[in-house]
Design a protein around this motif. Sequence first.
Motif, mmCIF file in Angstrom:
data_model
loop_
_atom_site.group_PDB
_atom_site.id
_atom_site.type_symbol
_atom_site.label_atom_id
_atom_site.label_comp_id
_atom_site.label_asym_id
_atom_site.label_seq_id
_atom_site.Cartn_x
_atom_site.Cartn_y
_atom_site.Cartn_z
ATOM 1 N N PRO A 251 14.600 -18.132 39.923
ATOM 2 C CA PRO A 251 13.049 -18.986 39.592
ATOM 3 C C PRO A 251 11.911 -18.314 38.887
ATOM 4 O O PRO A 251 11.209 -19.065 38.181
ATOM 5 C CB PRO A 251 13.221 -19.496 40.729
ATOM 6 N N TYR B 7 14.290 -23.262 37.763
ATOM 7 C CA TYR B 7 14.046 -22.746 39.486
ATOM 8 C C TYR B 7 14.608 -23.020 40.756
ATOM 9 O O TYR B 7 14.571 -22.262 41.843
ATOM 10 C CB TYR B 7 12.349 -23.898 40.110
ATOM 11 N N MET C 224 7.695 -26.229 45.151
ATOM 12 C CA MET C 224 6.601 -25.092 44.773
ATOM 13 C C MET C 224 5.523 -25.217 45.312
ATOM 14 O O MET C 224 5.257 -23.666 45.083
ATOM 15 C CB MET C 224 6.125 -24.342 43.211
#
Length: 354
Positions: A247, A242, A40
Amino acid sequence: MGAEGDIPDEARVILRSLASCWTDVADPKAMQVVRLKGAMTNKVYQIKWSTDPGEQSRKVLVRIYGEGVEVFFDRDDEIRAFECMSRHGQGPRLLGRFANGRVEEFIHARTLSAADLRDPEISALIAAKLREFHGLEVPGRMEIILWDRLRNWLSAAKSVCPPEEAQMLRLEAMDEEVSCLEEELCRGNHQCIGFCHNDLQYGNIMMDEETRSITIIDYEYAGHNPVAFDIGNHFCEMAADYHTDIPHILDFTKYPDLEERRRFVHVYLSSSGDEPSDFEVEELLQDIRKYTLASHLLWGLWGIISAHVNKIDFDYMEYARQRFQQYWLMKPVILGSSDAHHGSTDNSGSVFAL
């Protein structure tokens, strides 16, 4: 240019030096680079070298730090935590550092999926491992970091938000929300403080399929906090997947029900060897439920800041809106109702695709 071209020259020098030490690697320069999905904040790559016939290929991990992440945490603190985890045998070894990233030991285990978090057996393994993690003695500040982090991220979010965006997200109300939440959640002296991961999503948990051992990785947000926050944050992550085409969309109907939460907490408390009382289980369940509100605020602010500083293909602003909406939806349920304190209402909501 493929994934191989993403590896900085400084990192390549480290990688070739490592491979040169392995006698079963014929050509240290002949490395295969594969971008791993699901990160991320950072870009993560698997580096692999072919070895002699019959031998297992050599692998390491290269992590390239995301842009603008210094607003979220101190990289030196994270490296110290990383090295401490390695000494405790809790995670991968640090193999090298370069200007904007590091090389790590490759763990021969699989990263969990969103569905794994709901598997009763795997969830119990996570609960026991998390109790062990919380008990680690880690050098550095022993103070709770949650409230300072919320205020610092709120200040950063305000500094990057245009006025109309800030108004839409109700940022003007957040100072008071943080203060009221801190006052409500810090009442009493019963709460257990430990070294918390603070970002226990499925992508940060690995499992060895043969031994069923759990490894918790990525300590960027780690620090001392109430353990109820860490568990509550983990429960909130069950709303996310995700690895879909969308996501950033959260489904809070997937937040664990009361039976799942109670089972997790019972395993967590009993993994130390002592059978917890019903009161201890219920008290921790209540605290966890309250701390989900802090989780929504924290990651909502993270989403706002990330939308302005991170170039990873993820709709951070949409993610932030959903976390804030869930906060405003659940706050009166959790804090404003006597029933809420006894777990009779689930911390779930609709799917927010705003």
